[in-house]
Structure formats: C-alpha cells, structure tokens
Design a protein around this motif. Structure first.
Motif, PDB file in Angstrom:
ATOM      1  N   GLY A 199       0.827  -1.214   0.000  1.00  0.00           N
ATOM      2  CA  GLY A 199       0.000   0.000   0.000  1.00  0.00           C
ATOM      3  C   GLY A 199       0.856   1.256   0.000  1.00  0.00           C
ATOM      4  O   GLY A 199       0.572   2.220  -0.715  1.00  0.00           O
ATOM      5  N   MET A 200       1.939   1.235   0.784  1.00  0.00           N
ATOM      6  CA  MET A 200       2.851   2.387   0.816  1.00  0.00           C
ATOM      7  C   MET A 200       3.534   2.574  -0.538  1.00  0.00           C
ATOM      8  O   MET A 200       3.658   3.700  -1.028  1.00  0.00           O
ATOM      9  CB  MET A 200       3.894   2.234   1.920  1.00  0.00           C
ATOM     10  CG  MET A 200       3.333   2.453   3.307  1.00  0.00           C
ATOM     11  SD  MET A 200       4.597   2.505   4.598  1.00  0.00           S
ATOM     12  CE  MET A 200       5.074   0.809   4.708  1.00  0.00           C
ATOM     13  N   VAL A 201       3.972   1.480  -1.143  1.00  0.00           N
ATOM     14  CA  VAL A 201       4.619   1.562  -2.455  1.00  0.00           C
ATOM     15  C   VAL A 201       3.640   2.121  -3.480  1.00  0.00           C
ATOM     16  O   VAL A 201       3.987   3.000  -4.277  1.00  0.00           O
ATOM     17  CB  VAL A 201       5.152   0.179  -2.894  1.00  0.00           C
ATOM     18  CG1 VAL A 201       5.615   0.207  -4.343  1.00  0.00           C
ATOM     19  CG2 VAL A 201       6.273  -0.283  -1.980  1.00  0.00           C
ATOM     20  N   GLU A 202       2.424   1.640  -3.439  1.00  0.00           N
ATOM     21  CA  GLU A 202       1.376   2.118  -4.343  1.00  0.00           C
ATOM     22  C   GLU A 202       1.164   3.626  -4.201  1.00  0.00           C
ATOM     23  O   GLU A 202       1.116   4.360  -5.190  1.00  0.00           O
ATOM     24  CB  GLU A 202       0.078   1.381  -3.977  1.00  0.00           C
ATOM     25  CG  GLU A 202      -0.879   1.151  -5.076  1.00  0.00           C
ATOM     26  CD  GLU A 202      -2.071   0.325  -4.586  1.00  0.00           C
ATOM     27  OE1 GLU A 202      -3.093   0.425  -5.269  1.00  0.00           O
ATOM     28  OE2 GLU A 202      -1.998  -0.374  -3.558  1.00  0.00           O
ATOM     29  N   ARG A 203       1.058   4.079  -2.961  1.00  0.00           N
ATOM     30  CA  ARG A 203       0.848   5.513  -2.724  1.00  0.00           C
ATOM     31  C   ARG A 203       2.065   6.334  -3.136  1.00  0.00           C
ATOM     32  O   ARG A 203       1.926   7.430  -3.674  1.00  0.00           O
ATOM     33  CB  ARG A 203       0.474   5.763  -1.265  1.00  0.00           C
ATOM     34  CG  ARG A 203      -0.913   5.240  -0.904  1.00  0.00           C
ATOM     35  CD  ARG A 203      -1.328   5.594   0.502  1.00  0.00           C
ATOM     36  NE  ARG A 203      -0.529   4.957   1.535  1.00  0.00           N
ATOM     37  CZ  ARG A 203      -0.740   3.733   2.019  1.00  0.00           C
ATOM     38  NH1 ARG A 203      -1.725   2.989   1.547  1.00  0.00           N
ATOM     39  NH2 ARG A 203       0.021   3.248   2.979  1.00  0.00           N
ATOM     40  N   GLU A 204       3.267   5.803  -2.897  1.00  0.00           N
ATOM     41  CA  GLU A 204       4.457   6.552  -3.299  1.00  0.00           C
ATOM     42  C   GLU A 204       4.536   6.679  -4.818  1.00  0.00           C
ATOM     43  O   GLU A 204       4.895   7.730  -5.339  1.00  0.00           O
ATOM     44  CB  GLU A 204       5.723   5.890  -2.758  1.00  0.00           C
ATOM     45  CG  GLU A 204       6.951   6.727  -3.029  1.00  0.00           C
ATOM     46  CD  GLU A 204       8.194   6.235  -2.305  1.00  0.00           C
ATOM     47  OE1 GLU A 204       9.289   6.645  -2.716  1.00  0.00           O
ATOM     48  OE2 GLU A 204       8.074   5.456  -1.348  1.00  0.00           O
ATOM     49  N   ILE A 205       4.190   5.610  -5.528  1.00  0.00           N
ATOM     50  CA  ILE A 205       4.188   5.669  -6.993  1.00  0.00           C
ATOM     51  C   ILE A 205       3.181   6.711  -7.469  1.00  0.00           C
ATOM     52  O   ILE A 205       3.474   7.505  -8.364  1.00  0.00           O
ATOM     53  CB  ILE A 205       3.866   4.282  -7.595  1.00  0.00           C
ATOM     54  CG1 ILE A 205       5.046   3.332  -7.385  1.00  0.00           C
ATOM     55  CG2 ILE A 205       3.532   4.400  -9.082  1.00  0.00           C
ATOM     56  CD1 ILE A 205       4.723   1.876  -7.701  1.00  0.00           C
ATOM     57  N   THR A 206       2.017   6.722  -6.855  1.00  0.00           N
ATOM     58  CA  THR A 206       0.943   7.623  -7.269  1.00  0.00           C
ATOM     59  C   THR A 206       1.194   9.064  -6.836  1.00  0.00           C
ATOM     60  O   THR A 206       1.045   9.989  -7.633  1.00  0.00           O
ATOM     61  CB  THR A 206      -0.403   7.137  -6.684  1.00  0.00           C
ATOM     62  OG1 THR A 206      -0.622   5.785  -7.118  1.00  0.00           O
ATOM     63  CG2 THR A 206      -1.547   8.001  -7.137  1.00  0.00           C
ATOM     64  N   LEU A 207       1.554   9.261  -5.579  1.00  0.00           N
ATOM     65  CA  LEU A 207       1.682  10.607  -5.016  1.00  0.00           C
ATOM     66  C   LEU A 207       3.081  11.194  -5.138  1.00  0.00           C
ATOM     67  O   LEU A 207       3.249  12.418  -5.118  1.00  0.00           O
ATOM     68  CB  LEU A 207       1.308  10.583  -3.522  1.00  0.00           C
ATOM     69  CG  LEU A 207      -0.094  10.100  -3.171  1.00  0.00           C
ATOM     70  CD1 LEU A 207      -0.243   9.991  -1.655  1.00  0.00           C
ATOM     71  CD2 LEU A 207      -1.142  11.014  -3.761  1.00  0.00           C
ATOM     72  N   GLY A 208       4.090  10.345  -5.250  1.00  0.00           N
ATOM     73  CA  GLY A 208       5.471  10.773  -5.182  1.00  0.00           C
ATOM     74  C   GLY A 208       5.900  11.864  -6.142  1.00  0.00           C
ATOM     75  O   GLY A 208       6.531  12.842  -5.719  1.00  0.00           O
ATOM     76  N   PRO A 209       5.586  11.743  -7.432  1.00  0.00           N
ATOM     77  CA  PRO A 209       6.048  12.782  -8.360  1.00  0.00           C
ATOM     78  C   PRO A 209       5.527  14.179  -8.010  1.00  0.00           C
ATOM     79  O   PRO A 209       6.296  15.146  -8.007  1.00  0.00           O
ATOM     80  CB  PRO A 209       5.523  12.304  -9.719  1.00  0.00           C
ATOM     81  CG  PRO A 209       5.439  10.813  -9.571  1.00  0.00           C
ATOM     82  CD  PRO A 209       5.004  10.596  -8.154  1.00  0.00           C
ATOM     83  N   GLU A 210       4.253  14.295  -7.687  1.00  0.00           N
ATOM     84  CA  GLU A 210       3.705  15.607  -7.314  1.00  0.00           C
ATOM     85  C   GLU A 210       4.277  16.073  -5.986  1.00  0.00           C
ATOM     86  O   GLU A 210       4.601  17.251  -5.812  1.00  0.00           O
ATOM     87  CB  GLU A 210       2.180  15.555  -7.252  1.00  0.00           C
ATOM     88  CG  GLU A 210       1.532  16.877  -6.890  1.00  0.00           C
ATOM     89  CD  GLU A 210       1.815  17.998  -7.899  1.00  0.00           C
ATOM     90  OE1 GLU A 210       1.755  19.168  -7.489  1.00  0.00           O
ATOM     91  OE2 GLU A 210       2.092  17.717  -9.073  1.00  0.00           O
ATOM     92  N   ARG A 214       7.685  17.513  -6.642  1.00  0.00           N
ATOM     93  CA  ARG A 214       7.618  18.863  -7.223  1.00  0.00           C
ATOM     94  C   ARG A 214       7.274  19.894  -6.155  1.00  0.00           C
ATOM     95  O   ARG A 214       7.888  20.967  -6.086  1.00  0.00           O
ATOM     96  CB  ARG A 214       6.590  18.905  -8.357  1.00  0.00           C
ATOM     97  CG  ARG A 214       7.077  18.286  -9.651  1.00  0.00           C
ATOM     98  CD  ARG A 214       6.112  18.509 -10.802  1.00  0.00           C
ATOM     99  NE  ARG A 214       4.873  17.762 -10.676  1.00  0.00           N
ATOM    100  CZ  ARG A 214       4.732  16.478 -11.015  1.00  0.00           C
ATOM    101  NH1 ARG A 214       5.752  15.803 -11.510  1.00  0.00           N
ATOM    102  NH2 ARG A 214       3.568  15.873 -10.879  1.00  0.00           N
ATOM    103  N   GLU A 215       6.296  19.586  -5.317  1.00  0.00           N
ATOM    104  CA  GLU A 215       5.894  20.514  -4.264  1.00  0.00           C
ATOM    105  C   GLU A 215       7.028  20.734  -3.261  1.00  0.00           C
ATOM    106  O   GLU A 215       7.259  21.860  -2.810  1.00  0.00           O
ATOM    107  CB  GLU A 215       4.642  19.995  -3.550  1.00  0.00           C
ATOM    108  CG  GLU A 215       3.403  20.028  -4.427  1.00  0.00           C
ATOM    109  CD  GLU A 215       2.220  19.303  -3.810  1.00  0.00           C
ATOM    110  OE1 GLU A 215       2.373  18.653  -2.745  1.00  0.00           O
ATOM    111  OE2 GLU A 215       1.127  19.374  -4.404  1.00  0.00           O
ATOM    112  N   HIS A 216       7.747  19.672  -2.919  1.00  0.00           N
ATOM    113  CA  HIS A 216       8.850  19.783  -1.970  1.00  0.00           C
ATOM    114  C   HIS A 216       9.963  20.645  -2.559  1.00  0.00           C
ATOM    115  O   HIS A 216      10.518  21.513  -1.869  1.00  0.00           O
ATOM    116  CB  HIS A 216       9.371  18.395  -1.591  1.00  0.00           C
ATOM    117  CG  HIS A 216      10.418  18.419  -0.532  1.00  0.00           C
ATOM    118  ND1 HIS A 216      10.189  18.882   0.745  1.00  0.00           N
ATOM    119  CD2 HIS A 216      11.719  18.046  -0.561  1.00  0.00           C
ATOM    120  CE1 HIS A 216      11.294  18.792   1.460  1.00  0.00           C
ATOM    121  NE2 HIS A 216      12.243  18.285   0.682  1.00  0.00           N
ATOM    122  N   ALA A 217      10.268  20.426  -3.826  1.00  0.00           N
ATOM    123  CA  ALA A 217      11.303  21.233  -4.493  1.00  0.00           C
ATOM    124  C   ALA A 217      10.907  22.708  -4.505  1.00  0.00           C
ATOM    125  O   ALA A 217      11.760  23.587  -4.288  1.00  0.00           O
ATOM    126  CB  ALA A 217      11.542  20.722  -5.909  1.00  0.00           C
TER     127      ALA A 217
END
Length: 114
Positions: free
Chosen positions: A46-57, A60-63
C-alpha cells in the motif's frame, strides 16, 4: 500518471494486484506468523502504491518549498538549519510540516491531516 515507455499494467496497477491477492486470497487462508507477515506485506505494498501515485507531485511541491527557502535540496536545508541561516522561522516550520504531511500521506494516510 504517464507510463511511457511502458504499457499497462502500470507499476502501481501491478503492486495493487499483488496487494489485493494477499488481502483477499492469502490473508484469510493463513494464521499466526504467516498471517502477521502477510498483513505487513499488504501494508508495505500500500505504501509503495501511494508513493508511486503521489510521489512525483510531492517531489515537485517539496522542491518548490525548498526553492522558496532559497535551498537546492534537503542537505542544504539541514546545513542552513544547523548554522542558523534561516531567518523566516514561520516559512521553515510550514515547509517542514508540509514535508512531514507528505510522508505521512504515503506511510499512513489514516493519520490525521489537521
């Protein structure tokens, strides 16, 4: 989410399929130690799934938050904090809070967001 150069199923879909299999077929059929480890595996997927889905955005927000603080990356931010070079404490606290919330959204989305 763009999957190029890969076709479907996407990595997120594959992870979801394995998670669903563990949850619906394996978990009800096992007990004890194997059941515990199946639950852990379900949570990890579930964590991997969420990281794949949410990670790119989230990245960008963190940068953007780092750039607003005049920092290139987390290492530079950490050094600036250690050296007392951050003048706007409110902006720093807000940026750190948002970073932690992003991590919690991946690790434990049930954690209160307010």
């Amino acid at each position: 989410m763009e999957s190029a150069p890969h076709d479907v199923p996407t990595a997120a879909q594959l992870v979801a399929a394995v998670r669903d299999f563990l949850q619906s077929d394996v978990l009800p059929a096992v007990d004890g130690r194997v059941r515990f480890h199946a639950r852990v595996a379900i949570n990890v997927l579930g964590m991997v799934e969420r990281e794949i889905t949410l990670g790119p955005e989230q990245a960008r927000e963190h940068a953007a938050r780092l750039a607003a603080l005049g920092m290139a990356d987390d290492a530079e931010l950490a050094a600036a904090i250690r050296e007392g070079r951050i003048e706007d404490d409110h902006a720093l606290v807000t940026a750190l809070e948002q970073a932690v919330r992003a991590k919690l959204a991946v690790a434990n989305p049930a954690y209160p967001q307010d």
